[in-house]
Scaffold this motif. Structure first.
Motif, PDB file in Angstrom:
ATOM      1  N   PHE A 169       0.790  -1.227   0.000  1.00  0.00           N
ATOM      2  CA  PHE A 169       0.000   0.000   0.000  1.00  0.00           C
ATOM      3  C   PHE A 169       0.825   1.281   0.000  1.00  0.00           C
ATOM      4  N   PRO A 170       1.900   1.396   0.781  1.00  0.00           N
ATOM      5  CA  PRO A 170       2.674   2.641   0.721  1.00  0.00           C
ATOM      6  C   PRO A 170       3.228   2.929  -0.683  1.00  0.00           C
ATOM      7  N   SER A 171       3.728   1.915  -1.350  1.00  0.00           N
ATOM      8  CA  SER A 171       4.273   2.137  -2.692  1.00  0.00           C
ATOM      9  C   SER A 171       3.159   2.414  -3.709  1.00  0.00           C
ATOM     10  N   ILE A 172       1.991   1.815  -3.517  1.00  0.00           N
ATOM     11  CA  ILE A 172       0.853   2.076  -4.412  1.00  0.00           C
ATOM     12  C   ILE A 172       0.419   3.533  -4.277  1.00  0.00           C
ATOM     13  N   VAL A 216      -9.975  -6.743 -10.426  1.00  0.00           N
ATOM     14  CA  VAL A 216      -8.589  -6.446 -10.804  1.00  0.00           C
ATOM     15  C   VAL A 216      -8.568  -5.784 -12.188  1.00  0.00           C
ATOM     16  N   ALA A 217      -9.289  -6.359 -13.123  1.00  0.00           N
ATOM     17  CA  ALA A 217      -9.344  -5.798 -14.482  1.00  0.00           C
ATOM     18  C   ALA A 217      -9.901  -4.382 -14.469  1.00  0.00           C
ATOM     19  N   PHE A 218     -10.917  -4.133 -13.660  1.00  0.00           N
ATOM     20  CA  PHE A 218     -11.512  -2.808 -13.537  1.00  0.00           C
ATOM     21  C   PHE A 218     -10.470  -1.783 -13.078  1.00  0.00           C
ATOM     22  N   GLY A 248      -0.190  -6.294 -10.283  1.00  0.00           N
ATOM     23  CA  GLY A 248       0.138  -6.650  -8.901  1.00  0.00           C
ATOM     24  C   GLY A 248      -0.486  -5.699  -7.891  1.00  0.00           C
ATOM     25  N   HIS A 249      -0.465  -4.426  -8.202  1.00  0.00           N
ATOM     26  CA  HIS A 249      -1.052  -3.436  -7.301  1.00  0.00           C
ATOM     27  C   HIS A 249      -2.569  -3.581  -7.245  1.00  0.00           C
ATOM     28  N   ALA A 250      -3.194  -3.755  -8.393  1.00  0.00           N
ATOM     29  CA  ALA A 250      -4.648  -3.944  -8.416  1.00  0.00           C
ATOM     30  C   ALA A 250      -5.027  -5.213  -7.650  1.00  0.00           C
ATOM     31  N   ASN A 251      -4.276  -6.281  -7.863  1.00  0.00           N
ATOM     32  CA  ASN A 251      -4.550  -7.541  -7.186  1.00  0.00           C
ATOM     33  C   ASN A 251      -4.411  -7.402  -5.667  1.00  0.00           C
ATOM     34  N   ALA A 252      -3.399  -6.670  -5.215  1.00  0.00           N
ATOM     35  CA  ALA A 252      -3.194  -6.474  -3.772  1.00  0.00           C
ATOM     36  C   ALA A 252      -4.377  -5.730  -3.154  1.00  0.00           C
TER      37      ALA A 252
END
Length: 70
Positions: free
Chosen positions: A13-16, A43-45, A55-59
């Motif tokens: 989250f901090p890097s996102i 995730v696709a959205f 990876g960020h969306a999935n997290a």
């Protein structure tokens, strides 16, 4: 022995937030507004409509879904 970095979704989250300049809470609200969509649809959205990497969306999706199942 050195500690291994966390592999939990929230550890990203901090890097996102730094990379995309928006709070995680805002992204989670977007995910929740799309319920009852499936994990990969969410995730696709985030990837297609908000420009996040996979990876960020999935997290974000994984953490949001886990939070809401508690």
């Amino acid at each position: 022995m050195s500690e291994q970095p966390s592999k939990e979704p929230a550890s990203y989250f901090p890097s996102i937030e730094k990379k995309y300049g928006r709070p995680i809470a805002e992204r989670k609200a977007l995910v929740r507004a799309r319920y009852p969509a499936k994990h990969m649809e969410l995730v696709a959205f985030l990837k297609e409509e908000h420009g996040l990497g996979h990876g960020h969306a999935n997290a974000i999706v994984a953490d949001t879904l886990a939070e809401d199942q508690r």
